[in-house]
Design a protein around this motif. Structure first.
Motif, short mmCIF file in Angstrom:
data_model
loop_
_atom_site.label_atom_id
_atom_site.label_comp_id
_atom_site.label_asym_id
_atom_site.label_seq_id
_atom_site.Cartn_x
_atom_site.Cartn_y
_atom_site.Cartn_z
N TYR A 96 0.84 -1.19 0.00
CA TYR A 96 0.00 0.00 0.00
C TYR A 96 0.88 1.24 0.00
N ILE A 97 0.52 2.20 -0.82
CA ILE A 97 1.26 3.47 -0.91
C ILE A 97 0.47 4.52 -0.14
N ASP A 98 1.00 4.97 1.01
CA ASP A 98 0.27 5.97 1.80
C ASP A 98 0.58 7.37 1.28
N TRP A 99 -0.02 8.36 1.93
CA TRP A 99 0.11 9.74 1.44
C TRP A 99 1.53 10.25 1.50
N LYS A 101 4.25 8.61 0.74
CA LYS A 101 5.02 8.11 -0.40
C LYS A 101 4.35 8.41 -1.75
N ARG A 102 3.15 9.00 -1.68
CA ARG A 102 2.36 9.18 -2.89
C ARG A 102 3.08 10.07 -3.92
N ARG A 103 3.68 11.15 -3.47
CA ARG A 103 4.29 12.09 -4.41
C ARG A 103 5.43 11.42 -5.18
N ALA A 106 3.91 8.84 -7.63
CA ALA A 106 3.31 9.47 -8.80
C ALA A 106 4.38 9.97 -9.76
N VAL A 146 -3.24 2.71 -3.51
CA VAL A 146 -2.57 3.98 -3.27
C VAL A 146 -3.57 4.98 -2.69
N ASP A 147 -3.09 5.80 -1.76
CA ASP A 147 -3.90 6.90 -1.23
C ASP A 147 -3.79 8.07 -2.21
N ASP A 148 -4.79 8.17 -3.10
CA ASP A 148 -4.74 9.18 -4.16
C ASP A 148 -5.77 10.26 -3.91
N VAL A 153 -2.13 10.53 -8.90
CA VAL A 153 -1.90 9.27 -9.61
C VAL A 153 -2.93 9.11 -10.73
#
Length: 508
Positions: A96-99, A101-103, A106, A146-148, A153
């Motif tokens: 899972y990609i949390d907020w 690691k999101r940037r 993406a 992913v937390d998008d 994303v």
């Protein structure tokens, strides 16, 4: 004896040409430090190589782009292999990609799309399409882990979709049709999925002759869903929604072929008894069949719910809009049939009912010479006596007839409501120059509405209205308004003196 001195001519400065204009001095060093092909070339290859290597060590995304550029020197297979490794890693990943690691995630996804477009596409457009399709095919799996919340994303996948359609549009008609046909199966399986949307985006770009095979395949899929009807369940609802999307795409194909009859048949299948009569009539009129169009536009429609979305509310949804659009099309159809008198009568009726200014202008444009002045006076008289004074004021200000607008304001001074600021504020601003009494009445109603309701968010506007009133006070005749300006200000202090946030704005 010393030799005699000879006179030397005085030096004169060269004067600039009369048409020469002095150029502003450029800040010293500004051009030298701005990155450009010229300034970077001055650094020399060794210095540039050092900068690139330093950035690749710090920035994984930049390193991927540089690596892809080097791979492109070896040919399309090397770039494709690099992209395939990244796609395989995406397809096998489950974390899972949390907020936090999101940037970074993406940016990595976006770099993959950039490599496909900038490095692989120039070498092999077909291979680039295959990788974009594979990338999009895994979109649901990626978005589910992913937390998008920012949509970053999702934006990468939208970019990939647009790129896929753009590349396909550059293929030969036969090749583009082959690519689109290959998308029929994923579309019918999931019209709302990442691959499903591709076919819908591609169909409007395809040649009409290339759509037969796609339409047949879509018709077969829709027929299979109709026969496979099941009791009410979540799966059944999904199937109904998917079938509706398939039929809508078939309507797009019908439009590409200019086949109004096919469009109508599909509309009857989608919404029997509640067909979109406007869409049908538009197509029949465009096909040169105005009599049939008139029949459809005048048909009674079964009542149904109108779902107003958040986007509608933001855009300012007007519930009268659909009916006005229907009536405007009916007028166009009557004109096409040569029934000008009926069209004019309908234009006037619409104006009388809603004070529709564009409809009135269209009415005047169709009048014979020398009849417009009498019609204008009749229209303005009707507007002044309209049942809704706020609607009447908006019309008179927008037309414009400021004299009648001012007369309406003063005649009905007790009827104005401050909450209708969308009408009163622009009207007051338009009247302030030549009609100070009418502007004073409206600014007072606006200010009273703000203070009486305690709308602190609008105090800034209220303070501006009070300043406008102060400026208008000296232009009013004695006894023109009750209470007089000084007494009105005293009343505001008495009734709203504790609204310190408001009075503080005036002090500032």
């Amino acid at each position: 004896m010393a030799p005699a001195k000879t006179a030397t001519p005085a030096r004169t400065k060269a004067r600039p040409k009369p048409d020469a204009t002095p150029k502003p001095a450029r800040p010293k060093g500004a051009r030298r430090t701005t990155p450009s092909p010229e300034t970077l070339a001055a650094l020399g290859p060794d210095r540039l190589i050092g900068l690139i290597l330093g950035e690749t060590a710090r920035n994984p995304t930049f390193k991927k782009l540089v690596t892809a550029a080097l791979a492109a020197l070896q040919g399309p297979d090397a770039v494709a292999a690099m992209v395939d490794r990244r796609l395989a890693a995406l397809e096998s990943a489950q974390g899972y990609i949390d907020w936090q690691k999101r940037r970074t995630f993406a940016a990595d996804l976006d770099a993959t799309v950039t490599v496909i477009l900038n490095e692989l596409r120039p070498l092999d457009a077909g291979a680039a399409l295959e990788r974009l399709r594979r990338f999009l095919d895994g979109g649901d799996a990626v978005l589910n882990r992913v937390d998008d919340s920012t949509g970053a994303v999702q934006g990468v996948y939208e970019r990939a979709t647009d790129a896929f359609v753009a590349i396909a549009a550059g293929l030969t008609p036969a090749e583009a049709a082959r690519v689109a046909t290959g998308l029929v199966a994923p579309f019918t399986a999931d019209p709302f999925g990442p691959l499903g949307t591709l076919l819908g985006d591609m169909v409007p770009t395809l040649a009409p002759d290339a759509l037969s095979e796609i339409d047949v395949a879509l018709a077969e899929a829709a027929a299979g869903m109709a026969k496979d009807a099941a009791p009410r369940s979540e799966a059944a609802y999904r199937r109904v929604a998917a079938r509706g999307q398939i039929l809508r795409l078939r309507q797009v194909i019908a439009d590409r072929r200019n086949d109004a009859d096919a469009f109508i048949a599909l509309e009857r299948e989608i919404a029997p008894g509640r067909e979109n009569r406007l869409s049908i009539a538009q197509r029949l009129l465009a096909a040169g069949r105005p009599m049939e169009a008139l029949d459809w536009i005048r048909r009674e429609q079964e009542p149904g719910l109108r779902i107003v979305t958040r986007a509608d509310l933001i855009a300012g949804f007007d519930p009268r809009g659909p009916e006005r659009e229907r009536q405007a099309l009916e007028i166009d159809i009557l004109d096409a049939l040569g029934r000008a008198d009926e069209a004019q009568a309908l234009r006037w009726t619409l104006f009388e009912r809603t004070l529709d200014a564009p409809m009135l202008r269209a009415y005047f444009a169709k009048l014979p010479d020398f009849e417009d002045e009498e019609a204008l006076q009749k229209a303005l008289d009707h507007a002044e006596s309209f049942a809704n004074p706020h609607r009447a004021l908006a019309f008179l200000v927008g037309w414009p007839d400021m004299s009648r607008a001012a007369g309406l304001v003063t005649e009905k001074r007790k009827l104005w409501q401050g909450e209708n600021y969308a009408v009163l504020a622009p009207a007051a601003e338009a009247l302030v120059q030549d009609y100070p009494l009418a502007a004073t009445i409206l600014y007072r109603r606006l200010l009273d509405g703000i203070l009486e309701a305690g709308r602190s968010a609008a105090y800034t506007h209220g303070a501006r209205y009070l300043l406008e009133l102060d400026g208008l006070a000296d232009r009013l005749a004695a006894g023109a308004i009750d209470p007089a300006p000084a007494a009105y200000r005293e009343r505001l202090k008495r009734d709203h003196g504790r609204k310190h946030a408001f009075w503080g704005l005036l002090r500032d």
